[in-house]
Design a protein around this motif. Structure first.
Motif, PDB file in Angstrom:
ATOM      1  N   HIS A   1     -12.579  -4.783  12.990  1.00 55.34           N
ATOM      2  CA  HIS A   1     -11.140  -4.876  12.683  1.00 55.34           C
ATOM      3  C   HIS A   1     -10.381  -5.511  13.856  1.00 55.34           C
ATOM      4  O   HIS A   1      -9.485  -6.321  13.664  1.00 55.34           O
ATOM      5  N   SER A  36      -6.598   2.391  10.429  1.00 56.78           N
ATOM      6  CA  SER A  36      -7.187   2.063   9.127  1.00 56.78           C
ATOM      7  C   SER A  36      -7.235   3.299   8.248  1.00 56.78           C
ATOM      8  O   SER A  36      -6.703   4.349   8.597  1.00 56.78           O
ATOM      9  N   GLY A  37      -7.884   3.156   7.100  1.00 60.16           N
ATOM     10  CA  GLY A  37      -7.985   4.287   6.186  1.00 60.16           C
ATOM     11  C   GLY A  37      -8.900   5.374   6.732  1.00 60.16           C
ATOM     12  O   GLY A  37      -8.745   6.549   6.423  1.00 60.16           O
ATOM     13  N   GLY A  38      -9.857   4.980   7.573  1.00 52.14           N
ATOM     14  CA  GLY A  38     -10.821   5.942   8.091  1.00 52.14           C
ATOM     15  C   GLY A  38     -10.671   6.227   9.581  1.00 52.14           C
ATOM     16  O   GLY A  38     -11.270   7.177  10.082  1.00 52.14           O
ATOM     17  N   GLY A  82      -4.146   5.953   7.739  1.00 52.24           N
ATOM     18  CA  GLY A  82      -4.182   5.380   6.387  1.00 52.24           C
ATOM     19  C   GLY A  82      -4.435   6.456   5.338  1.00 52.24           C
ATOM     20  O   GLY A  82      -3.857   6.446   4.248  1.00 52.24           O
ATOM     21  N   PHE A  90      -1.242   8.184   4.696  1.00 50.79           N
ATOM     22  CA  PHE A  90      -0.432   7.367   3.773  1.00 50.79           C
ATOM     23  C   PHE A  90      -0.910   7.580   2.336  1.00 50.79           C
ATOM     24  O   PHE A  90      -0.111   7.761   1.416  1.00 50.79           O
ATOM     25  N   ASP A  91      -2.217   7.548   2.144  1.00 47.09           N
ATOM     26  CA  ASP A  91      -2.769   7.665   0.790  1.00 47.09           C
ATOM     27  C   ASP A  91      -2.480   9.048   0.195  1.00 47.09           C
ATOM     28  O   ASP A  91      -2.160   9.172  -0.986  1.00 47.09           O
ATOM     29  N   PRO A 112      -3.778   2.080  -3.912  1.00 49.60           N
ATOM     30  CA  PRO A 112      -3.816   2.658  -2.575  1.00 49.60           C
ATOM     31  C   PRO A 112      -2.412   2.972  -2.058  1.00 49.60           C
ATOM     32  O   PRO A 112      -1.473   2.217  -2.280  1.00 49.60           O
ATOM     33  N   GLY A 113      -2.306   4.091  -1.362  1.00 46.26           N
ATOM     34  CA  GLY A 113      -1.005   4.612  -0.992  1.00 46.26           C
ATOM     35  C   GLY A 113      -0.221   3.765  -0.006  1.00 46.26           C
ATOM     36  O   GLY A 113       0.998   3.624  -0.146  1.00 46.26           O
ATOM     37  N   GLY A 114      -0.904   3.200   0.989  1.00 42.46           N
ATOM     38  CA  GLY A 114      -0.197   2.501   2.072  1.00 42.46           C
ATOM     39  C   GLY A 114       0.808   1.473   1.592  1.00 42.46           C
ATOM     40  O   GLY A 114       2.012   1.598   1.845  1.00 42.46           O
ATOM     41  N   PRO A 115       0.339   0.452   0.868  1.00 46.39           N
ATOM     42  CA  PRO A 115       1.281  -0.581   0.420  1.00 46.39           C
ATOM     43  C   PRO A 115       2.356  -0.026  -0.513  1.00 46.39           C
ATOM     44  O   PRO A 115       3.493  -0.514  -0.495  1.00 46.39           O
ATOM     45  N   SER A 132       4.970   1.680   1.568  1.00 47.92           N
ATOM     46  CA  SER A 132       5.751   0.582   2.164  1.00 47.92           C
ATOM     47  C   SER A 132       6.830   0.103   1.198  1.00 47.92           C
ATOM     48  O   SER A 132       7.987  -0.055   1.573  1.00 47.92           O
ATOM     49  N   GLY A 181      -6.883  -3.007  11.362  1.00 49.64           N
ATOM     50  CA  GLY A 181      -7.104  -2.051  10.272  1.00 49.64           C
ATOM     51  C   GLY A 181      -6.044  -2.187   9.197  1.00 49.64           C
ATOM     52  O   GLY A 181      -5.009  -2.824   9.413  1.00 49.64           O
ATOM     53  N   ALA A 216      -1.208  -3.937   8.201  1.00 49.27           N
ATOM     54  CA  ALA A 216      -0.463  -4.777   7.255  1.00 49.27           C
ATOM     55  C   ALA A 216       0.974  -4.273   7.079  1.00 49.27           C
ATOM     56  O   ALA A 216       1.809  -4.952   6.492  1.00 49.27           O
ATOM     57  N   PRO A 257       4.701  -3.740   7.363  1.00 51.67           N
ATOM     58  CA  PRO A 257       5.828  -4.430   8.002  1.00 51.67           C
ATOM     59  C   PRO A 257       6.597  -3.504   8.942  1.00 51.67           C
ATOM     60  O   PRO A 257       7.106  -3.938   9.971  1.00 51.67           O
ATOM     61  N   CYS A 306      -6.170  -7.975   7.822  1.00 50.23           N
ATOM     62  CA  CYS A 306      -5.997  -6.592   8.305  1.00 50.23           C
ATOM     63  C   CYS A 306      -6.820  -5.632   7.474  1.00 50.23           C
ATOM     64  O   CYS A 306      -7.509  -4.764   8.006  1.00 50.23           O
TER      65      CYS A 306
HETATM   66  O1  KG4 Z   1      -9.003  -0.938   7.116  1.00 52.12           O
HETATM   67  P1  KG4 Z   1      -8.904  -0.608   5.692  1.00 52.12           P
HETATM   68  O2  KG4 Z   1      -8.801  -1.736   4.694  1.00 52.12           O
HETATM   69  O3  KG4 Z   1     -10.100   0.279   5.245  1.00 52.12           O
HETATM   70  C1  KG4 Z   1     -10.714   1.141   6.148  1.00 52.12           C
HETATM   71  O4  KG4 Z   1     -11.501   0.685   7.012  1.00 52.12           O
HETATM   72  O5  KG4 Z   1     -10.394   2.352   6.054  1.00 52.12           O
HETATM   73  O6  KG4 Z   1      -7.642   0.344   5.544  1.00 52.12           O
HETATM   74  C2  KG4 Z   1      -7.225   0.848   4.316  1.00 52.12           C
HETATM   75  C3  KG4 Z   1      -5.970   1.657   4.562  1.00 52.12           C
HETATM   76  C4  KG4 Z   1      -5.578   2.463   3.330  1.00 52.12           C
HETATM   77  O7  KG4 Z   1      -5.354   3.800   3.742  1.00 52.12           O
HETATM   78  C5  KG4 Z   1      -4.287   1.801   2.881  1.00 52.12           C
HETATM   79  O8  KG4 Z   1      -3.408   2.707   2.260  1.00 52.12           O
HETATM   80  C6  KG4 Z   1      -3.722   1.263   4.184  1.00 52.12           C
HETATM   81  O9  KG4 Z   1      -4.871   0.800   4.863  1.00 52.12           O
HETATM   82  N1  KG4 Z   1      -2.762   0.165   4.007  1.00 52.12           N
HETATM   83  C7  KG4 Z   1      -1.470   0.243   4.395  1.00 52.12           C
HETATM   84  C8  KG4 Z   1      -0.843  -0.974   4.013  1.00 52.12           C
HETATM   85  N2  KG4 Z   1      -1.799  -1.746   3.410  1.00 52.12           N
HETATM   86  C9  KG4 Z   1      -2.958  -1.040   3.431  1.00 52.12           C
HETATM   87  N3  KG4 Z   1      -0.799   1.228   5.011  1.00 52.12           N
HETATM   88  C10 KG4 Z   1       0.519   1.034   5.257  1.00 52.12           C
HETATM   89  N4  KG4 Z   1       1.181  -0.078   4.916  1.00 52.12           N
HETATM   90  C11 KG4 Z   1       0.550  -1.109   4.297  1.00 52.12           C
HETATM   91  N5  KG4 Z   1       1.233  -2.191   3.955  1.00 52.12           N
END
Ligand code: KG4
Ligand code: ZN
Length: 353
Positions: A115, A146-148, A173, A176-177, A188-191, A194, A290, A294, A296, A318
């Motif tokens: 990453h 990241s998510g993990g 992450g 967020f989820d 997925p929760g993150g975007p 956002s 991670g 992404a 903003p 990312c």
């Molecule tokens: O790095 P990644 O693609 O997978 C892992 O290696 O875990 O990260 C995925 C994480 C998810 O929890 C997703 O909700 C978060 O990244 N994510 C975001 C955004 N886009 C993806 N979190 C916040 N804002 C975003 N725009």
């Protein structure tokens, strides 16, 4: 030197070709996200089956988009950990087989380190990419979100880094989820947090920041519980109200305020620590890495608070992709790091940095 990168650690089947550690020639990602959405999270069995179906077409498209034949590829890099066992296995077995059949050196890649290497890609002719202006220079402070994983690392050089701190419970992450699920936003929760946050007030709901014993460690589990309590309070209920019923009771403005307030505090937690590390170690560059990179809001907070200009990777670099894996593979190849044995390379689902 051209490297093919293969990534299958979670729900993205991805392959990419990069040249000389900076030029992105192709970047193909097939996601099984839609198949997991109805369960509100990744189902390992479904992810692994999707990888089996997608892996060869994705690799073929990565070669075709890069206008490369196997003769043009100098090495193969593949993620062997951390991640879901069944998912990692498909990418690793594909890479091992291709390395043997096409007589290519094979490099085993740590997903989290990869990453960080998305930040070394600075050029592409592919449409729709906003690339960094230049590569980061050492020492590099890496904010890994990241998510993990949630970690702060200081890289003195390629392959020489120390972990300054990490989360003691949930990754950012993941938080967020989980918060997204709690207030009824889709996976997925993150975007989606956002997006919802854009209509909310980040100061509307009071949430705590965890106090940690170690200067650079963080925690997101308490924040998640605090969000639950505040969401229950918003509808005039106490802690006994079931979280599964919250989505139907919360209004859209309440959801937006919860999303914005959670997002602000969760990201501030990371940025607070990054700023402390910046002051202590005076890195030459700060990079974000991670899926949450992404965000903003994270980018804005960093621009507002860190006293140096920050260059960001394209959003598509990312979240999980093969290009970051290929880029780290390139630096391994040119620094003569150990190759993996294509007859025995095994997965390491719990690999850490
Ligand atoms: O790095 P990644 O693609 O997978 C892992 O290696 O875990 O990260 C995925 C994480 C998810 O929890 C997703 O909700 C978060 O990244 N994510 C975001 C955004 N886009 C993806 N979190 C916040 N804002 C975003 N725009
Ligand atoms: Zn990842």
């Amino acid at each position: 030197m051209r490297i093919l990168g293969i990534e299958t650690s979670c729900d993205e089947t991805a392959a990419a070709v990069i040249e000389d550690g900076y030029l992105l020639l192709s970047n193909v990602v097939a996601s099984s996200m839609d198949l997991h959405a109805k369960y509100g999270g990744v189902i390992p069995e479904i992810a692994a089956r999707s990888h089996i179906e997608s892996i060869l077409p994705v690799i073929q498209k990565a070669l075709k988009d890069a206008k490369c034949s196997w003769n043009d590829i100098d090495a193969i890099a593949v993620t062997y950990g951390a991640g879901l066992g069944g998912s990692l296995l498909i990418g690793v077995l594909a890479a091992r087989t291709l390395a043997i059949v096409h007589h290519k050196p094979l490099y085993a890649i740590n997903h989290v380190e990869a990453h960080v290497y998305a930040n070394f890609l600075t050029q592409t002719d592919l449409p729709g990419y906003t690339m960094r202006q230049s590569q980061p220079t050492f020492p590099i402070l890496a904010i890994i979100v990241s998510g993990g994983h949630s970690q702060l690392a200081l890289f003195d050089d390629h392959f020489t880094y120390k972990l300054l701190g990490q989360t003691q419970d949930d990754a950012i992450g993941e938080a967020f989820d989980k918060v997204a699920k709690m207030i009824g936003l889709p996976y997925p929760g993150g975007p989606n947090i956002s997006k919802a946050a854009m209509h909310g007030d980040g100061f509307a709901i009071k949430l705590p920041k965890a106090k940690m014993n170690e200067k650079y460690d963080f925690s997101f589990s308490g924040l998640k519980t605090a969000v639950l309590r505040q969401a229950q309070a918003q509808i005039g209920q106490d802690y006994t109200f079931p979280s599964t019923k919250l989505p139907e009771r919360l209004s859209e403005p309440q959801k937006a305020n919860i999303a914005a307030s959670f997002q602000r505090i969760a990201l501030e937690t990371m940025v607070d620590k990054a700023l402390l590390a910046f002051q202590e170690f005076s890195p030459s560059s700060v990079v974000i890495a991670g899926g949450v990179a992404a965000s903003p809001e994270l980018r804005q907070q960093l621009l507002d608070r860190l006293p140096l200009p920050i260059d960001f990777p394209d959003l598509k670099l990312c979240t999980d992709n093969g290009a970051m894996v290929a880029t780290l593979g390139y630096f391994k190849a040119v620094s003569r790091q150990a190759q993996a044995d294509p007859y025995s390379l095994d997965i390491e689902p719990n690999l850490s940095m």
